[in-house]
Each structure stands twice: as structure tokens, then as C-alpha cells.
Enzyme design. Structure first.
Site, PDB file in Angstrom:
ATOM      1  N   ARG A 190     -85.907 -31.024  -4.532  1.00 14.54           N
ATOM      2  CA  ARG A 190     -85.012 -29.981  -4.017  1.00 14.54           C
ATOM      3  C   ARG A 190     -83.589 -30.470  -3.721  1.00 14.54           C
ATOM      4  O   ARG A 190     -82.681 -29.677  -3.496  1.00 14.54           O
ATOM      5  CB  ARG A 190     -85.616 -29.357  -2.738  1.00 14.54           C
ATOM      6  CG  ARG A 190     -86.741 -28.406  -3.037  1.00 14.54           C
ATOM      7  CD  ARG A 190     -87.465 -28.006  -1.766  1.00 14.54           C
ATOM      8  NE  ARG A 190     -88.243 -29.119  -1.221  1.00 14.54           N
ATOM      9  CZ  ARG A 190     -88.771 -29.142   0.015  1.00 14.54           C
ATOM     10  NH1 ARG A 190     -88.568 -28.138   0.831  1.00 14.54           N
ATOM     11  NH2 ARG A 190     -89.482 -30.166   0.422  1.00 14.54           N
ATOM     12  N   LYS A 241     -83.442 -39.422  -3.078  1.00 17.26           N
ATOM     13  CA  LYS A 241     -83.112 -38.714  -1.832  1.00 17.26           C
ATOM     14  C   LYS A 241     -82.789 -39.639  -0.659  1.00 17.26           C
ATOM     15  O   LYS A 241     -81.787 -39.438   0.035  1.00 17.26           O
ATOM     16  CB  LYS A 241     -84.283 -37.794  -1.459  1.00 17.26           C
ATOM     17  CG  LYS A 241     -84.140 -37.165  -0.096  1.00 17.26           C
ATOM     18  CD  LYS A 241     -84.979 -35.947   0.060  1.00 17.26           C
ATOM     19  CE  LYS A 241     -86.322 -36.233   0.661  1.00 17.26           C
ATOM     20  NZ  LYS A 241     -87.059 -34.995   0.947  1.00 17.26           N
ATOM     21  N   ASN A 256     -96.741 -30.948  13.478  1.00 17.12           N
ATOM     22  CA  ASN A 256     -96.738 -32.384  13.200  1.00 17.12           C
ATOM     23  C   ASN A 256     -95.353 -32.804  12.724  1.00 17.12           C
ATOM     24  O   ASN A 256     -94.853 -32.308  11.715  1.00 17.12           O
ATOM     25  CB  ASN A 256     -97.783 -32.657  12.104  1.00 17.12           C
ATOM     26  CG  ASN A 256     -97.729 -34.076  11.584  1.00 17.12           C
ATOM     27  OD1 ASN A 256     -97.181 -34.957  12.233  1.00 17.12           O
ATOM     28  ND2 ASN A 256     -98.314 -34.286  10.417  1.00 17.12           N
ATOM     29  N   ARG A 304     -25.782 -56.869 -10.942  1.00 15.49           N
ATOM     30  CA  ARG A 304     -25.381 -55.476 -11.144  1.00 15.49           C
ATOM     31  C   ARG A 304     -24.143 -55.508 -12.030  1.00 15.49           C
ATOM     32  O   ARG A 304     -23.288 -56.380 -11.872  1.00 15.49           O
ATOM     33  CB  ARG A 304     -25.023 -54.930  -9.753  1.00 15.49           C
ATOM     34  CG  ARG A 304     -24.755 -53.480  -9.667  1.00 15.49           C
ATOM     35  CD  ARG A 304     -24.061 -53.181  -8.362  1.00 15.49           C
ATOM     36  NE  ARG A 304     -24.884 -53.295  -7.162  1.00 15.49           N
ATOM     37  CZ  ARG A 304     -24.382 -53.381  -5.932  1.00 15.49           C
ATOM     38  NH1 ARG A 304     -23.081 -53.406  -5.730  1.00 15.49           N
ATOM     39  NH2 ARG A 304     -25.175 -53.465  -4.897  1.00 15.49           N
TER      40      ARG A 304
END
Ligand code: UD1
Ligand code: CA
Length: 448
Positions: free
Chosen positions: A15, A22, A167, A437
């Protein structure tokens, strides 16, 4: 303590509609069966034995330090336990039987149940809960207050279906008596399975002492069978964790939207805002502020730190660091006292000494940055040539001009300075200025 645990985890978990077995789905960050093992660790069981079947290799890859037996075919809960008979053949103590999919059980409950079992000299003690809607569970049948058997939903008469004591699927059993009774169960029932629960009737008939121990908080036996229940279980665990933190002095502005995994530690007066996710072995000190949309994984934050809308992975932040919004620490970033990193700054495998500031749009990787150095906006340590990674060392009180490209390996001396827009490929001596630069060209009235 003469107690070993047997944990049922052989089922397919159909499921869940998942490729992942799981029992290793995460509940608030921890694999479900690991969560159960963690609780068992607190009560100090001498051995924990998993009963595995479906995808056992995947489970064993995630879960360490356990024994296991294999149930090749799933012929019922009784059959599952029988697989441990050989392993426990010389064992004289008690066993606790649990399911791998009930992650909300607390060690306190298990301990109380076990104490009850011992004090009353029971052969078997079954954990039960009172449910208004007991559908689907095995019902506890009692005579004059004594347990005489457990009847599964499928076999229950209308009269028995009305019983609300169910249970919970957790048992304490004398090991020798357990296996003696299991030898006598059969599969003549609606499901054609060997029911573990049938041992109760057998032992009662033999005059053994069988008792029930009723749960105070029936939520604890929530079994996770679907992803809806997985989310429910995670929510409960988060709520417990959040409550525990608040009781220790942490401020959670909105606990419902705060996601803190079990393993995380936080000091008092630290404020956690909504939308924060704290994971793994994360430790946060006192008086910190962790603000919205922050995710912290496996990291250490000391005291008086402020983090806003940022991601921190496997990193260390010392006192009074400020970070964000929108900054990212990747593994092995170490930010020392009062470091500030701001908007769109990424740091990886780098140490920033006290007082370093990198306020905007910067990447620092494989770098060391000395005390009180300022890193201008848009600076990048070019640490990768497509094949190898190289280091950048920046000294103390350096001023790195905006948009400097530091092509590693490269060293910048103490108190040096780089001009904005420079591509630095050679070491810069201390106290010096480096500019790389072209001269600016001006063509007057060019538009005309
Ligand atoms: C079981 C109990 C029921 C109880 C309920 C509580 C029995 C016969 N019934 O019913 O009284 O109220 O739990 O949740 O025990 N498993 C194996 N191998 C098997 C069969 C099951 O490892 O051959 C594992 C499953 O993966 C699961 C656990 O045992 O983790 C329980 O089995 P399940 O079939 O879900 O039992 P229930 O019908 O829920
Ligand atoms: Ca079940």
C-alpha cells in the site's frame, strides 16, 4: 537485562506504492525501522534482530549494527517469528516483538511494558490500546479481566468485533515458551496465515500467565501503511521534537511550519522562524536567529548568529556570523567570528578568518581569506581549470575590488588591493595594488 528484540520487517508494504522498502521510508528524517532501533537502544536491549524478506539488501544497506534472519516467503506473523528460532535456540531470556512500521512507539512505553512483564512474572505480555474504531485490528478477548485470546478481524464474530481493546502488535515473551507455542500454531484461518497472535490462546490453555498492558497514548501504535500515514507519523514526530526544544528554551515562532529532525540540537533563546528546515547532525548554539526559507544540513553554528533565507551544508559558523539573505555554504566552509556573507554569495571548502566581509554576488572556493579582508561584489575565485582544483590564499586586511577574477593558484599578500574588474593571475605582494585592465578609450561626440 535479558532482553532481545525481534522486529518484523519482511512484508512488501504494497500500500505504500513505492519502490523503496516500507521500513526505510523516512519519518522526520530517520528511516522508520531505525527510529524503532533508536528507541530500543534507550532501553538497552542486548540484541536487535530484524526479520527481513522483501528487498532485504536495500534495508541492510541503510541499517547498521543489527542482526537479522530471513523469511523467504511471507506466511504470516507467526511464521516470521519462527525464522528466529534457530538463532535463539540457546537463549533463556525474554524477547520483545515489534513491527518495523510503528515509528511512534516511545522507549518509555516499551520500558514500562517490559517492567510490568517482569514484575508480574508473565509468560507473554501484549501491548494493547483502546480504540473507538477498532476495525482491522486483532481484538483482545478477556474473561474476568484476564486475557484469553486474540481474534483477528477476519475471524471475529459480531460480538467480538464490538471489543474496543486491540492488539498493538508489540509483545514481551519468554523466549523458550514463545517458540514452544509457535510450534503448535497452524494456518487454518481465513487468511491461510500462521498468526503470531494464536500463541496467546495456546499459552492460556496451558495455564501460563498472559497479560495485557494498555497504552496511555494510543497514537503511539500508528502503523504506517501508506504515504498518508507516513506524513501523519512524521508530523507527530516533528511535534514531539518541537515541543522538546521549546521546553529546553528554544523559540519557535510557528512550530507547525518548522521542520526540525530528531538529531538536531539547539541552544536556548535561539529563534527559529517559519519555513526553516534543520536536518541531520546540525547543532545550533544560543541566541541565534534562523529566518525563513533556511535549510541547514549537518552543520555547526555557534552563538549569536543570524541566518536569513540561506542554505548551509556541512559547514561551521563561529560566533556572531551574519549570513544571507540568499547565501549558500557548501561542504567545508568555515566562517569565523563576525564574518558576514550577503546576497548571492557561495562559499565552498574555504576558511574565512574573523571579520571577513563578502557582501554580494561572490564565489569563494578552495580559498583562505585573512582577518578583516573585504571581498568586493562579483568577485570569483576561479578555482577550476576544467580538470583540477587550485587554491587561492588572500591575506589580512586585503581589499579585493569589485568583480575581481582570482585565477588560482594565486596568493594575495596582507593589506594588498586589487582594482575593480581585474583578472589576477600572478601573486600580489603585501601592501601593493594590482590592476589588470585596459586603458579606457573615449571617442568624443561619437554618437553624432
Ligand atoms: C497484526 C496482528 C493484529 C494487530 C496488528 C497491529 C497478527 C496475526 N495480527 O495484524 O492482531 O492488531 O498487527 O498492527 O499478527 N510480516 C512479516 N512476515 C509475514 C507477515 C507479516 O514480516 O509473513 C510483518 C509485516 O511486514 C508487518 C507486520 O509483520 O510489518 C504485521 O503484519 P500484518 O500483516 O500487517 O499484520 P496485521 O494484519 O496488521
Ligand atoms: Ca499492519
Amino acid at each position: 537485562m535479558q532482553l532481545k528484540a525481534l522486529i518484523l520487517a519482511a512484508g512488501k508494504g504494497t500500500r505504500m506504492k513505492s519502490d523503496l522498502p516500507k521500513v526505510i521510508h523516512l519519518v522526520n528524517g530517520v528511516p522508520m525501522v531505525q527510529k524503532i532501533l533508536n528507541e530500543l537502544k534507550k532501553i538497552d536491549t542486548e540484541e536487535n534482530i530484524l526479520i527481513l524478506g522483501h528487498k532485504k539488501e536495500e534495508i541492510l544497506a541503510k541499517i547498521k549494527d543489527v542482526s537479522y534472519v530471513v523469511q523467504e516467503e511471507q506466511l504470516g506473523t507467526g511464521h516470521a517469528i519462527m525464522q528466529a528460532k534457530e538463532l535463539l535456540k540457546d537463549y533463556e531470556g525474554d524477547v520483545m516483538i515489534l513491527c518495523g512500521d510503528t515509528p511512534l512507539l516511545r522507549s518509555e512505553t516499551l520500558e514500562k511494558m517490559y517492567n510490568y512483564h517482569k514484575e508480574n512474572g508473565c509468560t507473554t505480555t501484549v501491548l494493547t490500546a483502546i480504540y473507538e474504531n477498532p476495525f482491522g485490528y486483532g481484538r483482545i478477548v478477556k474473561e474476568n479481566g484476564d486475557v484469553v485470546g486474540i481474534v483477528e478481524e477476519k475471524e471475529a464474530s459480531e460480538e467480538i468485533k464490538k471489543i474496543k481493546e486491540v492488539n498493538a502488535g508489540v509483545y514481551c515473551c519468554n523466549s523458550k515458551e514463545l517458540f514452544k507455542a509457535l510450534d503448535r500454531i497452524d494456518n487454518n484461518n481465513e487468511k491461510g496465515e500462521y498468526y503470531l497472535t494464536d500463541i496467546i490462546g495456546i499459552q492460556v490453555k496451558d495455564g501460563k500467565k498472559v497479560s495485557s498492558f494498555v497504552l496511555e497514548d494510543s497514537e503511539e501504535i500508528l502503523g504506517v501503511n501508506s504515504k498518508v500515514e507516513l506524513a501523519q507519523a512524521s508530523r507527530v514526530l516533528r511535534e514531539r521534537k518541537n515541543k522538546e526544544l521549546m521546553e529546553e528554551g528554544v523559540i519557535l515562532i510557528d512550530p507547525a511550519t518548522t521542520y526540525i529532525e530528531e538529531t538536531v540540537k539547539i541552544g536556548k533563546d535561539t529563534v527559529i522562524y517559519p519555513g526553516v528546515i534543520l536536518q541531520g547532525n546540525t547543532v545550533i548554539g544560543e541566541n541565534c536567529e534562523i529566518i525563513g526559507n533556511t535549510r541547514i544540513i549537518d552543520s555547526t553554528l555557534k552563538n549569536n548568529i543570524r541566518v536569513e533565507s540561506s542554505v548551509i551544508e556541512e559547514s561551521i559558523l563561529e560566533d556572531k556570523v551574519t549570513m544571507g539573505p540568499f547565501a549558500h555554504l557548501r561542504p567545508k566552509a568555515h566562517l569565523k567570528e563576525k564574518v558576514h556573507i550577503g546576497n548571492f554569495v557561495e562559499v565552498k571548502k574555504s576558511t574565512l578568518e574573523p571579520g571577513v566581509k563578502a557582501g554580494h554576488l561572490t564565489y569563494l572556493g578552495n580559498a583562505t581569506v585573512g582577518k578583516d579582508t573585504n571581498i568586493g561584489a562579483g568577485t570569483i575565485t576561479c578555482n577550476y581549470d576544467g580538470v583540477n582544483k587550485f587554491d587561492t590564499h588572500i591575506g589580512e586586511k586585503v581589499f579585493i575590488g569589485s568583480s575581481t577574477m582570482l585565477v588560482a593558484p594565486v596568493n594575495i599578500g596582507d593589506n594588498a588591493l586589487t582594482g575593480a574588474g581585474s583578472v589576477i593571475t600572478k601573486d600580489v605582494p603585501e601592501d601593493s595594488l594590482a590592476v589588470e585592465r585596459n586603458k579606457q578609450l573615449i571617442k568624443l561626440k561619437w554618437r553624432k
